[in-house]
Scaffold this motif. Structure first.
Motif, short mmCIF file in Angstrom:
data_model
loop_
_atom_site.label_atom_id
_atom_site.label_comp_id
_atom_site.label_asym_id
_atom_site.label_seq_id
_atom_site.Cartn_x
_atom_site.Cartn_y
_atom_site.Cartn_z
N SER A 33 -29.12 -4.48 43.74
CA SER A 33 -28.25 -3.99 44.80
C SER A 33 -29.01 -3.14 45.82
CB SER A 33 -27.10 -3.17 44.22
OG SER A 33 -27.61 -2.10 43.44
N ASP A 34 -30.23 -2.72 45.50
CA ASP A 34 -31.05 -1.94 46.44
C ASP A 34 -31.81 -2.83 47.41
OD1 ASP A 34 -30.30 0.32 44.97
OD2 ASP A 34 -32.09 0.24 43.70
N LEU A 35 -31.77 -4.15 47.21
CA LEU A 35 -32.62 -5.06 47.96
C LEU A 35 -31.90 -5.68 49.16
CD1 LEU A 35 -34.35 -6.97 45.02
CD2 LEU A 35 -35.29 -5.09 46.39
N GLU A 36 -32.66 -5.91 50.21
CA GLU A 36 -32.18 -6.67 51.37
C GLU A 36 -32.67 -8.11 51.21
OE1 GLU A 36 -33.02 -7.08 56.17
OE2 GLU A 36 -33.71 -5.29 55.08
N LEU A 37 -31.75 -9.02 50.92
CA LEU A 37 -32.13 -10.40 50.66
C LEU A 37 -32.56 -11.09 51.95
CD1 LEU A 37 -29.33 -11.54 48.17
CD2 LEU A 37 -31.53 -10.46 47.69
N ASP A 38 -33.52 -11.98 51.81
CA ASP A 38 -33.99 -12.78 52.95
C ASP A 38 -32.91 -13.80 53.29
OD1 ASP A 38 -35.23 -14.43 54.75
OD2 ASP A 38 -37.02 -14.77 53.54
N PRO A 39 -32.37 -13.79 54.52
CA PRO A 39 -31.28 -14.71 54.87
C PRO A 39 -31.68 -16.17 54.89
CG PRO A 39 -32.03 -13.49 56.80
CD PRO A 39 -32.70 -12.87 55.62
N THR A 40 -32.98 -16.46 54.79
CA THR A 40 -33.39 -17.87 54.76
C THR A 40 -33.24 -18.48 53.37
OG1 THR A 40 -35.70 -17.33 54.27
CG2 THR A 40 -35.07 -17.43 56.60
N ALA A 41 -32.85 -17.68 52.37
CA ALA A 41 -32.65 -18.21 51.02
C ALA A 41 -31.51 -19.22 51.03
CB ALA A 41 -32.35 -17.08 50.04
N PRO A 42 -31.47 -20.17 50.08
CA PRO A 42 -30.37 -21.13 50.02
C PRO A 42 -29.01 -20.42 49.99
CG PRO A 42 -32.10 -21.74 48.49
CD PRO A 42 -32.47 -20.39 49.02
N ALA A 43 -28.05 -20.99 50.68
CA ALA A 43 -26.74 -20.34 50.84
C ALA A 43 -26.07 -20.08 49.50
CB ALA A 43 -25.85 -21.21 51.73
N ASP A 44 -26.19 -21.04 48.56
CA ASP A 44 -25.50 -20.83 47.28
C ASP A 44 -26.13 -19.69 46.49
OD1 ASP A 44 -27.81 -22.28 46.85
OD2 ASP A 44 -26.90 -23.74 45.49
N VAL A 45 -27.44 -19.51 46.62
CA VAL A 45 -28.11 -18.38 45.96
C VAL A 45 -27.67 -17.07 46.60
CG1 VAL A 45 -30.32 -17.29 45.49
CG2 VAL A 45 -30.07 -19.77 45.25
N LEU A 46 -27.65 -17.03 47.95
CA LEU A 46 -27.21 -15.83 48.64
C LEU A 46 -25.79 -15.47 48.25
CD1 LEU A 46 -28.62 -16.33 52.25
CD2 LEU A 46 -29.38 -14.67 50.55
N ALA A 47 -24.93 -16.47 48.15
CA ALA A 47 -23.53 -16.21 47.80
C ALA A 47 -23.41 -15.63 46.40
CB ALA A 47 -22.72 -17.50 47.92
N ALA A 48 -24.26 -16.12 45.49
CA ALA A 48 -24.17 -15.65 44.10
C ALA A 48 -24.79 -14.29 43.91
CB ALA A 48 -24.87 -16.67 43.18
N VAL A 49 -25.87 -14.01 44.64
CA VAL A 49 -26.65 -12.81 44.40
C VAL A 49 -26.17 -11.62 45.22
CG1 VAL A 49 -28.99 -11.84 44.52
CG2 VAL A 49 -28.64 -14.16 43.72
N SER A 50 -25.47 -11.86 46.31
CA SER A 50 -25.00 -10.76 47.14
C SER A 50 -24.06 -9.88 46.34
CB SER A 50 -24.28 -11.29 48.39
OG SER A 50 -23.11 -11.99 48.03
N PRO A 51 -24.01 -8.57 46.63
CA PRO A 51 -23.20 -7.64 45.83
C PRO A 51 -21.73 -8.00 45.74
CG PRO A 51 -24.70 -6.44 47.27
CD PRO A 51 -24.79 -7.89 47.66
N SER A 52 -21.20 -8.68 46.74
CA SER A 52 -19.77 -9.00 46.73
C SER A 52 -19.47 -10.36 46.12
CB SER A 52 -19.23 -8.98 48.16
OG SER A 52 -19.92 -9.94 48.96
N ALA A 53 -20.50 -11.02 45.54
CA ALA A 53 -20.32 -12.40 45.09
C ALA A 53 -19.41 -12.52 43.90
CB ALA A 53 -21.68 -13.01 44.76
N ALA A 54 -19.57 -11.63 42.90
CA ALA A 54 -18.81 -11.76 41.66
C ALA A 54 -17.34 -11.45 41.89
CB ALA A 54 -19.39 -10.83 40.58
N ARG A 55 -16.47 -12.22 41.28
CA ARG A 55 -15.04 -12.05 41.41
C ARG A 55 -14.44 -11.87 40.02
NH1 ARG A 55 -16.70 -16.47 43.45
NH2 ARG A 55 -15.60 -17.78 41.94
N PRO A 56 -13.39 -11.05 39.91
CA PRO A 56 -12.72 -10.93 38.61
C PRO A 56 -12.33 -12.30 38.10
CG PRO A 56 -11.91 -9.26 40.13
CD PRO A 56 -12.80 -10.18 40.93
N GLY A 57 -12.65 -12.55 36.87
CA GLY A 57 -12.31 -13.83 36.26
C GLY A 57 -13.34 -14.90 36.52
N ALA A 58 -14.39 -14.59 37.30
CA ALA A 58 -15.41 -15.59 37.59
C ALA A 58 -16.38 -15.67 36.44
CB ALA A 58 -16.15 -15.22 38.88
#
Length: 464
Positions: free
Chosen positions: A435-460
């Motif tokens: 959570s301290d890291l600034e992800l490189d926006p050129t990473a694959p979209a599905d990886v960015l979606a999973a790794v970003s702090p807001s990615a996890a959802r209750p029940g996921a």
């Protein structure tokens, strides 16, 4: 005085001999010490008034338990308070915020029990008792009902927390499962029995591994442990039974001379004879934990059943935050036939600020220690963050004309389609967690979606 020498004190080629350091005879029954024994331990070992006050105050919030083996054979009393094992098992000043420690101290001196309970609850709530969404994202359900004492984050593996195994032979001050030990039922994972687990496994045939964890399952009698393990052998799709334990380090007599030690080994043999694998996930935090004769015997006896011993630990400041300690420990593990497996990053829970090591330094420590290993010990992976999306490996630092980046990779993932996917984040001297890291926006979209702090959802839970 400590009875074990440092692993690595002998020349190369003498690793096994350095492990076979004499230990006193079988100590008999297990005996532990907790918060009510602080003055007794202080008098026995000459602890300073400042040490005693810190231990007494901080143990109101963080669990404290130690045993005779750790006290007599692992702590070097000539080096306290800087001895790594002392810091590993005794609460230290700095593990709580200074203001919180002062408030607790004032309440203790005033004898204000009600006020103390309120402050302890407040401080614990701020220590992130269940990191990485364990309660929100990992708890499985059956017919619409959440299952107590289980976690299912990765498709192949279910974690199982037997109710009777929710303590340890001694507590590590860094433990990310500290919330299991503080007596709050709302913070605890605990299963009364294996019935719901077995039903769940029958309905989820993709699960091949069950990790029996805690606490420490080896705190249970063999008879009790057997009642949780044998039902798993009636599930054909379960191929590996893992046991997460610190007992080999903190109470190796569990496998050697406890009254039911032989029965425990026969249980391992029974699982192996059923055509399954037994993996003992041993937690070694410092090479000294491998340096006693009885620890070597414990590992040899476990391996004689056909079980495999895998070794893992987090990188923790003041305890093992140097490459030499890790190199010695991994070599010592290899020497006794165990498998170096993981160097973890200290999780964002409990006294994290006291123990955390910046990722850039963690990567340097791992690389330096890894370079010193023979090939057979290079089974180890690290440093690894066990974060909400999965296990994120810090592969190293990449220097580019556009700046410096951490090279990262998911080596396990909640969504298994992301396993093995590399990505990167801007280098930071201070970053200590995902959570301290600034992800490189050129990473694959599905990886960015999973790794970003807001990615996890209750029940996921698990993505299959």
């Amino acid at each position: 005085m400590i009875h074990a020498t440092s692993v690595g004190a002998t020349p190369h080629g003498g690793w096994l001999m350095s492990l076979l350091v004499s230990t006193t005879a079988d100590p008999g029954r297990f005996h532990s010490f907790g918060p009510h024994h602080i003055d007794e331990l202080g008098a026995r070992y000459g602890l300073s008034a400042d040490n005693l006050q810190a231990i007494r105050t901080i143990s109101q919030v963080l669990p404290f338990r130690v045993n005779e083996y750790v006290l007599s054979h692992l702590v070097d009393w000539d080096r306290i308070p800087d001895d790594p094992i002392f810091r590993l098992v005794f609460p230290q000043r700095g593990m709580l915020a200074a203001d919180d420690e002062r408030i607790l101290g004032d309440l203790l001196r005033a004898g204000d029990r009600k006020g103390l309970r309120g402050e302890v609850a407040r401080i614990r709530a701020g220590l992130n008792p269940h990191p990485s969404g364990q309660q929100q994202h990992n708890v499985p359900s059956l017919d619409g009902q959440e299952l107590p004492g289980m976690q299912h984050k990765y498709r192949e593996t279910v974690l199982y927390f037997p109710q009777q195994g929710q303590t340890c032979h001694a507590y590590c001050t860094y433990c990310f499962r500290w919330a299991q030990f503080v007596g709050d039922a709302d913070l605890r994972f605990a299963a009364p029995g294996p019935e719901q687990l077995v039903t769940y496994l029958h309905r989820h045939p993709a699960v091949t591994d069950v990790l029996v964890t805690g606490g420490d399952p080896m705190i249970m009698s063999t008879e009790r442990l057997r009642s949780h393990v044998e039902p798993l052998l009636r599930v054909d799709t379960v191929r590996t039974v893992r046991f997460g334990t610190k007992a080999v380090a903190y109470w190796p007599y569990r496998f050697v001379s406890d009254s039911d030690a032989d029965d425990l080994l026969r249980l391992f043999e029974q699982v192996v004879a059923s055509g399954r694998s037994v993996a003992v996930m041993a937690h070694f935090s410092h090479p000294r934990e491998l340096s006693t004769e009885v620890a070597g015997r414990a590992i040899a006896r476990i391996r004689s059943t056909g079980a495999v011993v895998y070794c893992q630990a987090p990188l923790i400041r003041y305890v093992n935050d140097d490459a030499r300690a890790w190199s010695e420990m991994w070599r010592a593990e290899l020497a006794v036939g165990a498998v170096p497996y993981y160097m973890f990053v200290e999780r964002d829970t409990g006294p994290r600020d006291y123990f955390q090591v910046p990722l850039t330094r963690a990567a340097d420590i791992f690389r330096t220690a890894y370079q010193d290993l023979p090939g057979l010990a290079r089974t180890v992976r690290g440093p690894v963050m066990s974060a909400t999306p999965g296990k994120v490996l810090v592969d190293g630092v990449e220097r580019t004309p556009d700046g410096d980046f951490f090279q990262l990779r998911l080596i396990q993932a909640r969504d298994r389609r992301l396993v093995g996917r590399p990505f990167r984040a801007r280098w930071s001297a201070d970053a200590a967690w995902l959570s301290d890291l600034e992800l490189d926006p050129t990473a694959p979209a599905d990886v960015l979606a999973a790794v970003s702090p807001s990615a996890a959802r209750p029940g996921a839970a698990v993505t299959t």
